[in-house]
Motif scaffolding. Structure first.
Motif, PDB file in Angstrom:
ATOM      1  N   ALA A 292       0.694  -1.051   0.044  1.00  0.00           N
ATOM      2  CA  ALA A 292       0.178  -0.037   0.001  1.00  0.00           C
ATOM      3  C   ALA A 292       0.926   1.302   0.061  1.00  0.00           C
ATOM      4  N   ALA A 293       1.994   1.365   0.762  1.00  0.00           N
ATOM      5  CA  ALA A 293       2.862   2.358   0.704  1.00  0.00           C
ATOM      6  C   ALA A 293       4.219   1.849   0.590  1.00  0.00           C
ATOM      7  N   TYR A 294       5.274   2.723   0.010  1.00  0.00           N
ATOM      8  CA  TYR A 294       6.544   2.057  -0.279  1.00  0.00           C
ATOM      9  C   TYR A 294       7.170   1.915   1.088  1.00  0.00           C
ATOM     10  N   THR A 295       7.608   0.609   1.227  1.00  0.00           N
ATOM     11  CA  THR A 295       8.853   0.449   1.930  1.00  0.00           C
ATOM     12  C   THR A 295       9.721  -0.574   1.021  1.00  0.00           C
ATOM     13  N   ALA A 296      11.000  -0.596   1.402  1.00  0.00           N
ATOM     14  CA  ALA A 296      11.877  -1.287   0.710  1.00  0.00           C
ATOM     15  C   ALA A 296      11.527  -2.860   0.842  1.00  0.00           C
ATOM     16  N   GLY A 297      11.224  -3.595   1.842  1.00  0.00           N
ATOM     17  CA  GLY A 297      11.436  -4.909   1.911  1.00  0.00           C
ATOM     18  C   GLY A 297      10.268  -5.542   0.937  1.00  0.00           C
ATOM     19  N   PRO A 298       8.935  -5.367   1.309  1.00  0.00           N
ATOM     20  CA  PRO A 298       7.863  -5.829   0.246  1.00  0.00           C
ATOM     21  C   PRO A 298       8.106  -5.435  -1.165  1.00  0.00           C
ATOM     22  N   PHE A 299       8.532  -4.440  -1.447  1.00  0.00           N
ATOM     23  CA  PHE A 299       8.664  -4.109  -2.804  1.00  0.00           C
ATOM     24  C   PHE A 299       9.511  -4.637  -3.352  1.00  0.00           C
TER      25      PHE A 299
ATOM     26  N   ALA B 160       4.314 -14.760   2.037  1.00  0.00           N
ATOM     27  CA  ALA B 160       3.914 -13.413   2.558  1.00  0.00           C
ATOM     28  C   ALA B 160       5.221 -12.401   3.196  1.00  0.00           C
ATOM     29  N   PRO B 161       5.212 -11.372   2.650  1.00  0.00           N
ATOM     30  CA  PRO B 161       6.448 -10.687   3.408  1.00  0.00           C
ATOM     31  C   PRO B 161       6.594 -10.571   4.833  1.00  0.00           C
ATOM     32  N   ALA B 162       7.761 -11.101   5.305  1.00  0.00           N
ATOM     33  CA  ALA B 162       8.017 -10.896   6.948  1.00  0.00           C
ATOM     34  C   ALA B 162       7.893  -9.240   7.100  1.00  0.00           C
TER      35      ALA B 162
END
Ligand SMILES: Cc1cc2nc3c(=O)[nH]c(=O)nc-3n(C[C@H](O)[C@H](O)[C@H](O)COP(=O)(O)OP(=O)(O)OC[C@H]3O[C@@H](n4cnc5c(N)ncnc54)[C@H](O)[C@@H]3O)c2cc1C
Ligand SMILES: Nc1ncnc2c1ncn2[C@@H]1O[C@H](COP(=O)(O)O)[C@@H](O)[C@H]1O
Lengths: 322, 265
Positions: free
Chosen positions: A69-76, A182-184
């Motif tokens: 939903a919002a940018y953070t490096a991990g899941p992107f 699923a992203p940690a």
């Protein structure tokens, strides 16, 4: 050339211009046998897919997940790594935005891939793609190449490639890409954002009057604003002016602000640091007003006005209305 | 919490306001064409680290790869107040940020790890600002880029104020983490790095700076870690600009200029 993957950045529900320019570059670099694939990642971004097909994407990978939903490096980064595999990409292009540069460097580091940020040019080469960037105060063009096999990640500076004219005949169906596992829960979390809404459109402005720290104070701005109004110009600024709080961030021109190409650019009290010049040096005509005859801005100016902006600017305003 | 802070610093070419290209015809750097300096954003990272020392009693260690050329960045860091310095013996000239990060991360581990690792963002010569991302990957921790200031530090977490396109975002990370400082400081900015202290200069002039071999830093062949190589450099021809000076006292000349530029000349 191998397949090229483009990261389609979506900000506030709109595609980033830079991603469209990346699609133009990707089309040129993929050549005959190469496919252009776009990654569309976010919480609800599917409606952007047609624009990506129309701009030249052969495939669109659609990764929708609440974690995006919002940018953070991990899941992107996880989504981009999965897309690199799904697209079998030899080259990954992103816009040289805050998000693009962060995601490119994090993904390249995770993949152990070659990476070039803020590239000014890209070409297909013998041993893989060749990315180039102006450095050393923009006096030297450095060409980079991968040191080993594997994908190359690059971000393209605004203006390096043109966005292709959309071709509505080009359509397609996006292919879902799952964010698995699923992203940690990442250790990084955006607590709050303090960002302004854009109020000026510098990119499309034909005339820009830009102001630097030489204006001295918020009050000094009134003189420059009057000149801008007399010319029907947009008001631009250096980072110094923005950091001082005299103008909001959307006025900033340069490396970390807008890249502009107006017909006329009037620089008032701007020294012309390379980070500013890079955003405005392609303007048609550049007029610079500065008390310091040796200010670097004069090296890119067509008209050199050595003097105090507090007298020169009102004089210009008055001559315009005379 | 006191905490351990490592700051990775480097010596780079001073590329400010070059009047002409520093390359010769073959595309090599002309010897003596450029001086070196402390990477300015690394200086900001160093200042941020020293502020964590002032505010929280953190122990600050400066780490650098390679021998000094004109400026000894590690000794300079000692003069400004870091508690310790650590050098990795390698030639940085042939290494990219991936290889530098492998060496620096190895040195940080050898030194017992850190709660926060700080570095700069911009590199004034070739400007591939990848060190922070590679350090985070090499250490297996989260990295945050374009950090302007560290707002909070303690209890195993830090809050970074990060510059984004239209303002700032405040990012919380669990420690350990890597923060790449991307702040552009203005002349009279309150965050301007402190200067060296005369007393520390006297005290630290001869201080022993421990050095690690690449083997000891866990990368016996640092060149093998290089991912991005320089395929060549060339001079960008100066833009020929027909530049004319207009006398600001001469209203007729100013008027003529305004007429010309509005017509697009
Ligand atoms: C990573 C990074 C990114 C950056 N990104 C950007 C960016 O996107 N955009 C940007 O602009 N900067 C950026 N900067 C900052 C840049 O390096 C400069 O610090 C900044 O552009 C300087 O702004 P300035 O010209 O307004 O101020 P100064 O450099 O302080 O110049 C002021 C000028 O005004 C002149 N002057 C003073 N008084 C008068 C007077 N009365 N009349 C006329 N002239 C006068 C002076 O001679 C001087 O030349 C960045 C820096 C870094 C490190
Ligand atoms: N840390 C550094 N200190 C001084 N010079 C450097 C440093 N890093 C790179 N250089 C020089 O910059 C040139 C380009 O190298 P690089 O930026 O490492 O790819 C080389 O000739 C290096 O000698």
């Amino acid at each position: 050339m191998a397949h090229v993957l483009v990261f389609a950045e979506v900000d506030d529900g709109a595609l980033h211009d830079g991603s469209l320019a990346c699609l133009g570059a990707a089309r040129a670099l993929a050549g005959e046998g190469g496919q252009v694939c776009a990654l569309l990642a976010g919480a609800a971004v599917a409606d952007q897919a047609p624009a990506l097909f129309a701009a030249g994407a052969d495939r669109v990978l659609l990764c929708e997940d609440a974690a995006l939903a919002a940018y953070t490096a991990g899941p992107f980064r996880q989504a981009l790594e999965a897309a690199v595999r799904a697209a079998d990409a030899g080259l990954v292009l992103l816009p040289a935005s805050t998000v693009g540069n962060d995601l490119a460097s994090a993904t390249a580091a995770a993949l152990g891939a070659a990476c070039v940020l803020d590239a000014d040019a890209a070409a297909a080469g013998e041993g893989g793609p060749r990315l180039s960037r102006a450095g050393f105060d923009r006096k030297v063009l450095t060409h980079f190449a991968p040191a080993a096999d594997g994908p190359v990640v690059a971000t393209l500076r605004d203006g390096a490639f043109a966005a292709p004219a959309p071709d509505p005949a080009r359509t397609g169906a996006p292919e879902p890409l799952a964010l698995e596992p699923a992203p940690a829960p990442g250790s990084a979390r955006v607590l709050r954002r303090d960002v302004a809404k854009r109020t000026v459109n510098l990119k499309d402005a034909k005339t820009i009057v830009a102001v630097g720290a030489g204006v001295g104070s918020a009050e000094g701005l009134a003189l420059v604003r009057a000149l801008a109004e007399a010319l029907g110009a947009e008001l631009g600024a250096t980072r110094a002016v923005v950091d001082a709080g005299w103008l909001p961030a959307d006025h900033q021109i340069g490396q970390t602000g807008a890249t502009v190409r107006p017909d006329l650019y009037i620089a008032c009290g701007i020294s012309g640091a390379v980070q500013h010049r890079v955003g405005m040096m392609d303007a048609g005509t550049i007029v610079a007003i500065n008390t310091d005859a040796n200010a670097p801005i004069f090296r890119v100016a067509h008209y050199k006005l050595v003097g105090d902006l507090r007298t020169v600017v009102p004089k210009l305003t008055q001559l315009l209305s005379a | 919490m006191a905490g351990n802070v490592m700051v990775v610093v480097r010596e780079v070419w001073d590329t400010r306001d070059l009047v002409s290209s520093p390359l010769d015809e073959s595309g090599a750097l002309k010897p003596g064409a450029l001086a070196t300096r402390f990477e300015p954003e690394d200086l900001n990272a160093l200042e941020a680290a020293l502020r964590l020392k002032d505010a929280h009693g953190a122990k600050v260690t400066a780490v650098s790869v390679g021998p000094p050329r004109d400026v000894d960045v590690l000794r300079e860091a000692l003069y400004r107040g870091v508690d310790a310095a650590l050098r990795v013996e390698a030639d940085p000239a042939a290494l990219d940020d991936a290889a530098l990060a492998a060496l620096a991360a190895g040195a940080i581990r050898q030194a017992g790890g850190a709660d926060l690792v700080l570095t700069g963002t911009a590199v004034t010569d070739n400007e591939n600002a990848l060190l922070g991302a590679h350090l985070a990957a090499a250490l297996g921790v989260e990295g945050v880029s374009w950090v302007d200031a560290i707002e909070e530090f303690g209890d195993g977490r830090a809050v970074a104020k990060r510059a984004v396109e239209m303002g700032y975002e405040f990012v919380e990370v669990r420690c350990p983490a890597v923060l790449a400082m991307g702040v552009a400081l203005l002349e009279d900015d309150p965050r301007t790095p402190r200067s060296a202290k005369a007393m520390l200069k006297l005290k630290m002039k001869k201080a022993e700076i421990p050095t690690l071999t690449p083997e000891a830093a866990g990368a016996a062949d640092p060149a093998a870690a290089v991912r991005t190589r320089i395929a060549g450099m060339e001079t960008i021809p100066p833009r020929a600009i027909a530049s004319r000076e207009v006398d600001v006292e001469d209203s007729a000349a100013l008027k003529a200029m305004l007429d010309a530029v509005r017509k697009g000349d």
